[in-house]
Scaffold this motif. Structure first.
Motif, PDB file in Angstrom:
ATOM      1  N   PHE A  32       0.213  -0.525   0.207  1.00  0.00           N
ATOM      2  CA  PHE A  32      -0.117   0.354   0.031  1.00  0.00           C
ATOM      3  C   PHE A  32       0.939   1.340   0.083  1.00  0.00           C
ATOM      4  N   ASP A  33       0.237   2.867  -0.645  1.00  0.00           N
ATOM      5  CA  ASP A  33       0.869   3.598  -1.474  1.00  0.00           C
ATOM      6  C   ASP A  33       0.275   4.897   0.372  1.00  0.00           C
ATOM      7  N   ASP A  34       1.556   4.808   1.079  1.00  0.00           N
ATOM      8  CA  ASP A  34       0.952   6.117   2.138  1.00  0.00           C
ATOM      9  C   ASP A  34       1.469   6.958   1.889  1.00  0.00           C
ATOM     10  N   ALA A  35       1.981   7.522   0.856  1.00  0.00           N
ATOM     11  CA  ALA A  35       3.039   8.296   0.799  1.00  0.00           C
ATOM     12  C   ALA A  35       2.284  10.124   0.823  1.00  0.00           C
ATOM     13  N   SER A  36       0.673  10.236   0.278  1.00  0.00           N
ATOM     14  CA  SER A  36      -0.145  10.945   0.445  1.00  0.00           C
ATOM     15  C   SER A  36      -0.768  11.518   1.901  1.00  0.00           C
ATOM     16  N   GLY A  94      -8.776   6.118  13.861  1.00  0.00           N
ATOM     17  CA  GLY A  94      -7.291   6.537  13.007  1.00  0.00           C
ATOM     18  C   GLY A  94      -6.287   4.883  12.411  1.00  0.00           C
ATOM     19  N   SER A  95      -6.163   5.296  11.599  1.00  0.00           N
ATOM     20  CA  SER A  95      -4.823   4.223  10.984  1.00  0.00           C
ATOM     21  C   SER A  95      -3.389   4.680  10.943  1.00  0.00           C
ATOM     22  N   TYR A  96      -2.875   3.352  10.889  1.00  0.00           N
ATOM     23  CA  TYR A  96      -1.285   3.905  11.197  1.00  0.00           C
ATOM     24  C   TYR A  96      -0.548   2.606  10.261  1.00  0.00           C
ATOM     25  N   ARG A  97       0.718   3.541   9.594  1.00  0.00           N
ATOM     26  CA  ARG A  97       1.186   2.518   9.087  1.00  0.00           C
ATOM     27  C   ARG A  97       3.045   2.528   9.653  1.00  0.00           C
ATOM     28  N   HIS A  98       3.812   1.889  10.096  1.00  0.00           N
ATOM     29  CA  HIS A  98       5.230   2.629  10.373  1.00  0.00           C
ATOM     30  C   HIS A  98       5.959   1.195   9.375  1.00  0.00           C
ATOM     31  N   THR A  99       7.173   1.511   8.693  1.00  0.00           N
ATOM     32  CA  THR A  99       8.242   0.408   8.556  1.00  0.00           C
ATOM     33  C   THR A  99       9.476   0.619   9.141  1.00  0.00           C
ATOM     34  N   PHE A 100      10.047  -0.656   9.064  1.00  0.00           N
ATOM     35  CA  PHE A 100      11.063  -0.451   9.659  1.00  0.00           C
ATOM     36  C   PHE A 100      11.961  -1.757   9.825  1.00  0.00           C
ATOM     37  N   GLU A 101      13.393  -1.486   9.935  1.00  0.00           N
ATOM     38  CA  GLU A 101      14.247  -2.683  10.407  1.00  0.00           C
ATOM     39  C   GLU A 101      14.815  -3.257  11.394  1.00  0.00           C
ATOM     40  N   LEU A 102      14.671  -4.874  11.710  1.00  0.00           N
ATOM     41  CA  LEU A 102      15.352  -5.424  12.459  1.00  0.00           C
ATOM     42  C   LEU A 102      16.868  -5.195  12.325  1.00  0.00           C
ATOM     43  N   PRO A 103      17.845  -4.947  13.562  1.00  0.00           N
ATOM     44  CA  PRO A 103      19.179  -4.770  13.729  1.00  0.00           C
ATOM     45  C   PRO A 103      19.806  -6.102  12.696  1.00  0.00           C
ATOM     46  N   ALA A 104      21.162  -5.596  12.637  1.00  0.00           N
ATOM     47  CA  ALA A 104      21.454  -6.890  11.686  1.00  0.00           C
ATOM     48  C   ALA A 104      21.861  -8.383  13.092  1.00  0.00           C
TER      49      ALA A 104
END
Length: 343
Positions: A32-36, A94-104
């Motif tokens: 999904f594109d949440d850029a807007s 309220g709808s939330y999206r969050h992107t994250f990466e795990l530590p190596a």
């Protein structure tokens, strides 16, 4: 791994049926594109950031339920509170999206059987649904209670992860939250990932009481019941520590009223060490720690809410009885207060 303390993508829906989880392409889909979308800090209340209206009520419920049955005649008019029904029209989401990466560094720990829990220090507003990388994680109610989900099997180790959260302002749980307080919405407390070892402290319950309340030199009693667990399946990378005997170290600490850079240390009020046998895969056991006659405790009260720190440390192996010598597995801390309530 802290996920809050940053800005998340946010969409506000004034009405329940307009929420993005019902769109043809739902917002929790990984692509999904949440850029807007707007960006909101987490934690926060969305009413204080320009979305919706904060409400303050004492005795009445903060919403009305419109009767959905054609034959509805009582009570009249057709707007009333009726557990467990909630508003269908005026119920913001309220709808939330969050992107994250795990530590190596977590990769090798996953191979050794470590697991990850997703922890919300509060369950959104009244109701909360959670998705990770497009997969359903779970649902929780109760505005101020924590929620925790095991998400090890849903995490991506070599790519970005997408967390999606839907917070609904009113739910059937709202009927048990009729209290004298401000009604505001959002992800209002911290969100983080907990990396848990294969053998862990699954849960604990502490009890602190006063022996003779009101006396100048008060003595207390303290006990804590701790549930230990071991994961059900072992891997090729499992370490011998998983099958080792265990020791649980419980410390009750008096915190110093000093700056963090001070050389003064916290005072260990009591310390107890309890031994436990090695756990079989999938096994859970309860371990009880008792601290009778804790001398000269400072009681908790609403005027002077004094708290002590409880520190629990789980170790594999160990030295002689009463001594600490095992390899550390996990440590957990919580604040506790001594009080006694009677009728």
């Amino acid at each position: 791994l802290m996920l809050s303390g940053s800005s998340w993508a946010f969409h506000y829906s004034p009405r329940l049926h307009e929420r993005p989880s019902r769109w043809a392409r739902p917002f929790f889909a990984a692509e999904f594109d949440d850029a807007s979308w707007a960006r909101l800090p987490v934690p926060s209340n969305w009413e204080l950031l320009g979305y919706g209206t904060p409400l303050y009520v004492n005795i009445p419920y903060p919403f009305e339920y419109a009767c959905a049955w054609a034959a509805c005649t009582t009570p009249s008019p057709e707007t009333f509170t009726a557990p467990v029904h909630v508003p269908k029209e005026h119920n913001p989401v309220g709808s939330y999206r969050h992107t994250f990466e795990l530590p190596a560094a977590w990769a090798i720990l996953f191979e050794r059987g470590f697991e990850v829990d997703l922890h919300f220090a509060a369950s959104g507003c009244s109701a909360m649904s959670v998705w990770l990388n497009g997969h359903d994680v779970g649902y929780s109610e109760d505005s101020k209670s924590p929620a925790e989900f095991t998400v090890t099997h849903l995490l991506l180790h070599d790519a970005a992860n997408v967390l999606a959260v839907e917070v609904i302002r009113w739910s059937d749980g709202s009927y048990v939250e009729d209290q004298d307080m401000w009604r505001m919405s959002g992800i209002t407390r911290d969100v983080y990932l907990l990396l848990r070892p294969p053998v862990r402290i699954r849960d604990f319950f502490a009890r602190a009481s006063l022996e003779q309340p009101g006396l100048p030199d008060q003595h207390g009693t303290f006990s804590v019941s701790v549930e230990l667990s071991r994961r059900a399946v072992s891997t090729d990378a499992s370490t011998p520590l998983e099958a080792a005997p265990l020791e649980l170290v419980a410390r009750l600490l008096e915190l110093r009223d000093a700056p963090s850079d001070s050389r003064s240390f916290d005072v260990v009020v009591r310390r107890e060490v309890v031994k436990a046998a090695a756990l079989a895969p999938g096994e859970r056991v309860s371990v009880n720690v008792s601290m009778a006659d804790v001398a000269a405790v400072r009681p908790w009260s609403d005027e002077r809410p004094h708290l002590y720190a409880l520190a629990l440390a789980l170790r594999a192996g160990g030295a002689a009885d009463g001594e600490v010598g095992g390899a550390p597995l996990e440590a957990i801390a919580a604040m506790v207060g001594f009080r006694r309530v009677e009728v």
